[in-house]
Structures are given as structure tokens and as C-alpha cells.
Design a protein around this motif. Structure first.
Motif, PDB file in Angstrom:
ATOM      1  N   ALA A 305       2.355   0.813   5.196  1.00 41.89           N
ATOM      2  CA  ALA A 305       2.228  -0.640   5.117  1.00 41.89           C
ATOM      3  C   ALA A 305       3.370  -1.311   5.862  1.00 41.89           C
ATOM      4  CB  ALA A 305       2.234  -1.110   3.658  1.00 41.89           C
ATOM      5  N   VAL A 306       3.113  -2.542   6.318  1.00 46.60           N
ATOM      6  CA  VAL A 306       4.146  -3.389   6.912  1.00 46.60           C
ATOM      7  C   VAL A 306       4.169  -4.680   6.101  1.00 46.60           C
ATOM      8  CG1 VAL A 306       4.820  -4.739   8.942  1.00 46.60           C
ATOM      9  CG2 VAL A 306       3.917  -2.428   9.243  1.00 46.60           C
ATOM     10  N   ALA A 307       5.347  -5.045   5.622  1.00 43.95           N
ATOM     11  CA  ALA A 307       5.473  -6.280   4.841  1.00 43.95           C
ATOM     12  C   ALA A 307       5.781  -7.444   5.772  1.00 43.95           C
ATOM     13  CB  ALA A 307       6.583  -6.137   3.805  1.00 43.95           C
ATOM     14  N   ASP A 308       5.354  -8.637   5.348  1.00 43.98           N
ATOM     15  CA  ASP A 308       5.666  -9.834   6.121  1.00 43.98           C
ATOM     16  C   ASP A 308       5.773 -11.012   5.165  1.00 43.98           C
ATOM     17  OD1 ASP A 308       5.546 -10.582   9.290  1.00 43.98           O
ATOM     18  OD2 ASP A 308       5.006 -12.291   8.026  1.00 43.98           O
ATOM     19  N   ALA A 309       6.706 -11.900   5.467  1.00 39.74           N
ATOM     20  CA  ALA A 309       6.943 -13.044   4.580  1.00 39.74           C
ATOM     21  C   ALA A 309       5.853 -14.099   4.703  1.00 39.74           C
ATOM     22  CB  ALA A 309       8.301 -13.672   4.898  1.00 39.74           C
ATOM     23  N   SER A 310       5.074 -14.042   5.784  1.00 40.21           N
ATOM     24  CA  SER A 310       4.061 -15.071   5.995  1.00 40.21           C
ATOM     25  C   SER A 310       2.819 -14.824   5.134  1.00 40.21           C
ATOM     26  CB  SER A 310       3.651 -15.088   7.468  1.00 40.21           C
ATOM     27  OG  SER A 310       2.488 -15.873   7.617  1.00 40.21           O
ATOM     28  N   PRO A 311       2.517 -15.777   4.235  1.00 43.23           N
ATOM     29  CA  PRO A 311       1.314 -15.607   3.395  1.00 43.23           C
ATOM     30  C   PRO A 311       0.043 -15.516   4.247  1.00 43.23           C
ATOM     31  CG  PRO A 311       2.685 -17.411   2.598  1.00 43.23           C
ATOM     32  CD  PRO A 311       3.240 -17.007   3.928  1.00 43.23           C
ATOM     33  N   ALA A 312       0.070 -16.128   5.452  1.00 44.78           N
ATOM     34  CA  ALA A 312      -1.115 -16.136   6.314  1.00 44.78           C
ATOM     35  C   ALA A 312      -1.515 -14.732   6.756  1.00 44.78           C
ATOM     36  CB  ALA A 312      -0.859 -17.009   7.539  1.00 44.78           C
ATOM     37  N   LYS A 313      -0.573 -13.787   6.692  1.00 45.49           N
ATOM     38  CA  LYS A 313      -0.876 -12.437   7.176  1.00 45.49           C
ATOM     39  C   LYS A 313      -1.266 -11.459   6.058  1.00 45.49           C
ATOM     40  CE  LYS A 313       1.605 -12.643  11.546  1.00 45.49           C
ATOM     41  NZ  LYS A 313       2.855 -12.400  12.266  1.00 45.49           N
ATOM     42  N   ARG A 314      -1.177 -11.904   4.803  1.00 51.08           N
ATOM     43  CA  ARG A 314      -1.551 -11.033   3.678  1.00 51.08           C
ATOM     44  C   ARG A 314      -3.023 -10.695   3.761  1.00 51.08           C
ATOM     45  NH1 ARG A 314       2.474 -13.385   0.397  1.00 51.08           N
ATOM     46  NH2 ARG A 314       4.220 -13.093   1.815  1.00 51.08           N
ATOM     47  N   GLY A 315      -3.341  -9.450   3.437  1.00 51.39           N
ATOM     48  CA  GLY A 315      -4.745  -9.048   3.433  1.00 51.39           C
ATOM     49  C   GLY A 315      -5.258  -8.719   4.818  1.00 51.39           C
ATOM     50  N   LEU A 316      -4.378  -8.793   5.793  1.00 47.08           N
ATOM     51  CA  LEU A 316      -4.763  -8.432   7.156  1.00 47.08           C
ATOM     52  C   LEU A 316      -4.207  -7.047   7.467  1.00 47.08           C
ATOM     53  CD1 LEU A 316      -3.988 -11.853   8.918  1.00 47.08           C
ATOM     54  CD2 LEU A 316      -6.059 -11.138   7.714  1.00 47.08           C
ATOM     55  N   ARG A 317      -4.527  -6.536   8.628  1.00 46.50           N
ATOM     56  CA  ARG A 317      -3.911  -5.275   9.055  1.00 46.50           C
ATOM     57  C   ARG A 317      -3.354  -5.425  10.464  1.00 46.50           C
ATOM     58  NH1 ARG A 317      -7.495  -3.130  12.564  1.00 46.50           N
ATOM     59  NH2 ARG A 317      -9.724  -3.447  12.175  1.00 46.50           N
ATOM     60  N   MET A 318      -2.437  -4.507  10.811  1.00 46.69           N
ATOM     61  CA  MET A 318      -1.848  -4.536  12.143  1.00 46.69           C
ATOM     62  C   MET A 318      -2.962  -4.212  13.151  1.00 46.69           C
ATOM     63  SD  MET A 318       1.308  -5.333  11.609  1.00 46.69           S
ATOM     64  CE  MET A 318       2.238  -4.961  13.108  1.00 46.69           C
ATOM     65  N   PRO A 319      -3.111  -5.012  14.207  1.00 38.54           N
ATOM     66  CA  PRO A 319      -4.182  -4.788  15.178  1.00 38.54           C
ATOM     67  C   PRO A 319      -4.158  -3.369  15.752  1.00 38.54           C
ATOM     68  CG  PRO A 319      -3.029  -6.836  15.642  1.00 38.54           C
ATOM     69  CD  PRO A 319      -2.257  -6.148  14.555  1.00 38.54           C
ATOM     70  N   GLY A 320      -5.337  -2.790  15.881  1.00 42.11           N
ATOM     71  CA  GLY A 320      -5.436  -1.471  16.505  1.00 42.11           C
ATOM     72  C   GLY A 320      -4.954  -0.339  15.622  1.00 42.11           C
ATOM     73  N   THR A 321      -4.685  -0.613  14.352  1.00 50.49           N
ATOM     74  CA  THR A 321      -4.225   0.420  13.419  1.00 50.49           C
ATOM     75  C   THR A 321      -4.911   0.204  12.072  1.00 50.49           C
ATOM     76  OG1 THR A 321      -2.436  -0.759  12.266  1.00 50.49           O
ATOM     77  CG2 THR A 321      -1.909   0.144  14.439  1.00 50.49           C
ATOM     78  N   THR A 322      -4.681   1.134  11.134  1.00 53.49           N
ATOM     79  CA  THR A 322      -5.193   0.967   9.769  1.00 53.49           C
ATOM     80  C   THR A 322      -4.109   0.428   8.844  1.00 53.49           C
ATOM     81  OG1 THR A 322      -4.541   3.235   9.214  1.00 53.49           O
ATOM     82  CG2 THR A 322      -6.785   2.916  10.056  1.00 53.49           C
ATOM     83  N   ILE A 323      -2.958   0.061   9.397  1.00 54.24           N
ATOM     84  CA  ILE A 323      -1.788  -0.319   8.580  1.00 54.24           C
ATOM     85  C   ILE A 323      -1.946  -1.725   7.986  1.00 54.24           C
ATOM     86  CG2 ILE A 323       0.723  -0.636   8.602  1.00 54.24           C
ATOM     87  CD1 ILE A 323       0.753   1.247  11.097  1.00 54.24           C
TER      88      ILE A 323
END
Ligand code: ZN
Length: 373
Positions: A305-323
């Protein structure tokens, strides 16, 4: 027209070289839902260097949606305050001046800071005494058009302020993953001198900041104005860029070597940690992490997993990966042994914001510094 013909986005000439080729990459601005199985569409990602004006630029031009606006990092806010104070000290922000801002689609505005210096924002497309472009113009596919639009609005005697992550920095620090879709230009002061010259402007002063390893704020004025004499910061910037070789395709091709070195170092470290049973998570779902993860062949098995402070990115995944992208609270709850930080500028900020990581015996690792000498 041959398939590989490219017209410079600034001077419209066609002579140039591909200096960096990252192969097919997903549009890194597009973060799919975590449940979206993909495959995500991919596009060629290449940097081209104009032999005529020296502008390094994105070769292909896939139309991509914008990245969700992230939380504005403290590092950016602090740099903006520093920059405005330095420009004001140079006498370039007269009280009552009208200011027009061209911002970055990623967020961040200087208008509040400029209001503190009694500058007034102008509406729409009206004339302004100060035109500020902070990481904005790089997002324009038509560079000549974007510069012409900005300079046309500048009142006589006014100043154009352009802030950019400098190509000199990208080369010296091997920051090849600055190359990304949606970022059409990678500026040097030398290339900007040519671009500005074409519209009757010249660089006047340059200030350097540590942001992103090296960011430049360039003040440019009309050649016809009294203030047009460049100061010593400009000659120093040209000299430094000539030493680096910002217009030399051979020098820029060195970035291709950095790609292999950095990607291999990331993969080896993650594989080693996995083999040793250590939990490694990432921090910073930044678009610039995407090409690094993909080139390194890192997926959810090595980086869960990759954490991010932006709520807009929650529930998404890193493009081109399953992360998946998780919240910082999820990250600290998992008590990682190591956290790969994909945005080095945030190191001080994340250590202060998430003391639990180190309190539980974990450590932060600068992913950009892996594999560097
Ligand atoms: Zn050109």
C-alpha cells in the motif's frame, strides 16, 4: 510527415533528439478505483530536446484527466512565502499593483501572500502589472501560445514571474521521474531566454529555492522597458547551466542510465525487505512515483500500500499497479518497519506528522535517494 516528426512546442522547429524514453506508462494523473481491474491504458513517455531553442519537452501528447488536487504540502507553502519576500525585496512588487496568477492544476496559490504586500488580483483576462506563473505553464501543450498569452496581458513596465523545477536540477540530481504526461516543458533559463526573446522579453533576475531539489523563480521584463538590464543572478544561472550542459542531448541521455540504477535499487531493497519479513509501505501517492514503480516492476506483492494525506485519493490505486492508496492512519496502524517516501520534500513533515512510525521502531526511507551515489 514521418511518424516520429515533432514540432517544438516553443519555437516550432523540427530538429531535436529524444533524450529520455520511459516506454509505455499509464497516464499518471489517472488514479483508478481500487476495484478497477485494469489494464490501465498506457502511452509512450519520452522527453525531446529541441536543437534550436533548447527546450526539453514531452514528445507525445496523450490527453489525460487531471490528478485530484492534493493537500498542499508545508514545503510548498513555506517556499511561496520565501519567494514572495525575495521578489518584494527586489522592488518588483509595487504597492497597489494588479496581479494575475496562472496556477498549477495541482493547487497552491500565492494571491493571499501577495495581498499582504497590497497587490490586487485582476479579473478574467485583463491587463496586470505582475503576471505570476507558479508551475502553471509547464501544463500547456502549446508553449509558445501559453507564453504569448501571459506576456500580452502584462502592462508596460510590468514583470512576468515564472517558477519552475529546473532542468539543471533534474539533470544534476538524476530526477528522471520528473518526466510525466501532462507536464509538457522542462525549463532551463537558457531555453526560457530564447522563448522570451521571441516575444520581446528578457530574463532580469533569478532566485533559487531548494524545493524539489532545485526550483527557480525567474523574473522577466519587456526589452523596451527601463528595467530590462539582467542582473548577475542571470549570468550566474546561464553559466551554471552551461557547465551542466542543459542543451546537450548527450548530457540529458545520462538520465536514461539513472532510470535503470534507481529502479533496480528500489526493487532490490523491497525484495530484500520482503525476504527478511519486514513490512514496507509507501507514502506519497504522487504521480512521479508511478513511472518509478512501473519501471522497477514493483507491484502490490512488494509494496502492499501507499499512504497519502489527500482524501481525494483514498480508495484509489496507483496507476498501472495493484497498489491501493490508503490513509496515513491506516499506514501507522499497520506499524510498518520501513516506509518508502516517494516525495523527498516531505521528509521533515511526515516525520513530524506521524511520529508513531518511528515510535514503533519503523524508519522512513527516501525512495528517490536509493541507488544514488
Ligand atoms: Zn524549440
Amino acid at each position: 510527415m514521418p511518424v516520429n516528426a515533432h514540432e517544438c512546442r516553443a519555437c516550432r522547429r523540427m530538429a531535436g533528439h529524444v533524450v529520455l524514453d520511459l516506454g509505455d506508462q499509464p497516464a499518471c494523473d489517472y488514479f483508478p478505483r481500487h476495484g478497477d481491474p485494469g489494464p490501465d491504458p498506457v502511452y509512450p513517455l519520452q522527453m525531446w530536446l529541441c536543437s534550436h531553442c533548447g527546450l526539453a519537452q514531452l514528445l507525445d501528447d496523450p490527453t489525460v484527466p487531471e490528478e485530484p488536487k492534493g493537500a498542499e504540502p508545508t514545503a510548498l507553502v513555506a517556499q511561496a512565502a520565501d519567494a514572495v519576500a525575495r521578489v518584494a525585496a527586489a522592488g518588483l512588487l509595487p504597492t497597489g499593483a494588479r496581479v494575475a496568477e496562472y496556477g498549477s492544476p495541482h493547487g497552491g496559490s500565492w494571491l493571499g501572500l501577495l495581498a499582504d504586500w497590497s497587490l490586487r488580483p485582476t479579473d478574467g483576462t485583463g491587463e496586470a502589472d505582475v503576471i505570476l506563473d507558479c508551475f502553471g505553464m509547464m501544463h500547456a501543450a502549446d508553449q509558445a501560445g501559453a507564453l504569448a498569452e501571459r506576456t500580452a496581458r502584462l502592462a508596460p513596465g510590468g514583470v512576468l514571474l515564472l517558477q519552475y523545477h529546473s532542468l539543471d536540477t533534474i539533470i544534476r540530481l538524476g530526477q528522471w521521474n520528473a518526466l510525466r504526461h501532462g507536464h509538457y516543458a522542462y525549463y532551463s533559463t537558457i531555453a526560457l531566454r530564447a522563448m522570451l526573446g521571441a516575444v520581446g522579453f528578457s530574463p532580469r533576475s533569478a532566485w533559487h529555492f531548494d524545493l524539489y531539489g532545485g526550483t527557480v523563480l525567474l523574473a522577466a521584463v519587456r526589452d523596451a522597458d527601463d528595467s530590462a538590464t539582467p542582473d548577475e543572478t542571470i549570468s550566474a544561472a546561464f553559466a551554471a547551466e552551461e557547465r551542466t550542459g542543459v542543451c546537450d542531448p548527450g548530457v540529458l541521455r545520462g538520465l536514461q542510465q539513472d532510470v535503470q540504477t534507481r529502479a533496480a535499487a528500489l526493487h532490490d531493497w523491497l525484495a530484500e525487505s520482503a525476504a527478511a519479513g519486514r513490512t514496507v509501505l509507501g507514502y506519497g501517492a504522487a504521480s512521479r512515483a508511478v513511472a518509478l514503480l512501473r519501471t522497477a516492476g514493483v507491484d502490490g506483492d512488494l509494496l502492499p500500500a501507499v499512504a497519502d494525506a489527500s482524501p481525494a485519493k483514498r480508495g484509489l490505486r496507483m496507476p498501472g499497479t495493484t497498489i491501493p492508496v490508503i490513509s496515513p492512519a491506516d499506514l501507522t496502524a499497520r506499524r510498518p518497519d520501513e516506509v518508502a517516501l516517494f516525495v523527498s520534500d516531505l521528509m521533515a513533515e511526515v516525520r513530524a506528522s506521524y511520529p508513531e512510525v518511528e515510535a514503533h521502531g519503523g524508519r522512513w526511507v527516501d525512495a528517490d535517494a536509493l541507488g544514488s551515489a
